[in-house]
Design an enzyme around this catalytic site. Sequence first.
Site, short mmCIF file in Angstrom:
data_model
loop_
_atom_site.label_atom_id
_atom_site.label_comp_id
_atom_site.label_asym_id
_atom_site.label_seq_id
_atom_site.Cartn_x
_atom_site.Cartn_y
_atom_site.Cartn_z
N SER A 143 0.85 -1.19 0.00
CA SER A 143 0.00 0.00 0.00
C SER A 143 0.88 1.23 0.00
CB SER A 143 -0.89 0.01 1.24
OG SER A 143 -1.60 1.24 1.35
N TYR A 156 -2.28 -0.34 10.50
CA TYR A 156 -2.28 -0.73 9.09
C TYR A 156 -0.98 -0.30 8.43
CZ TYR A 156 -3.91 -1.06 4.22
OH TYR A 156 -4.04 -1.37 2.89
#
Length: 252
Positions: A143, A156
């Site tokens: 990501s 995250y």
Amino acid sequence: MFSLEGKTALLTGSARGLGLQMALGLARQKARVVLNGRNASAVDEAVATIRAEGGLAEGLVFDVSEPEGVRQAMLELERSFGAPHILVNNVGIRDRRGMFEFEHADLQRMLDVNLIAPFMLCREAAERMIQRGEGGRIINVTSIAGPIAGAGDAAYTAAKGGLAALTRALAAELGRHRITVNGVAPGFFATETNASVAANEGVQRMLQRRTSLGRWGQPAEIAGAVAFLASDAASYVTGEIIAVDGGYLAHF
């Protein structure tokens, strides 16, 4: 150069969204794609979508965070089609909360799904690729939240940053076996999961200002990077993370 004919690709979290688009991209290059998810009906529907285009697709239902389930799934895959030539680790979960709101079990779940599960799948796949002796391709979906950060997303960001580091480490470890390990880092994509956010005018204005291309990414736009890394065209590319983000990271 980009043909994947004769190759078998396992893609986790591929019953919908970006994972399904990645699977479609590989199937269009003639790979046999093995789709994964926890919901059997959703996996069956995704398999039917690819077959409707004339692609080769099978389903494999298991939870990536359950080690025994992963092991059994890999044995089933090997019995049916042999060792996978390509592994795409796409499964991930998101929990946007501040660090003081996370209990230990919450953080453990984030790491289990986003980092530990890909590690274990890489190990299972790499072991079989090494035994076959023909090399292989591992692609981890990281990501843009790995190299950059924002408040209220520490768990995250840490997990995806760890997955990017794991990608580099496994590239170093597995290169002698002709196994390349790379990553794809998506930016803002207008998937069904993000439908309500994609309709938010404030977010749209932010992306117009913050990305080079000035818009959301469309789910199908993720497929090309994955197909490239899975193909012989990327035979000398390993340890790299390709950002597919419309220029979000590059744009000041």
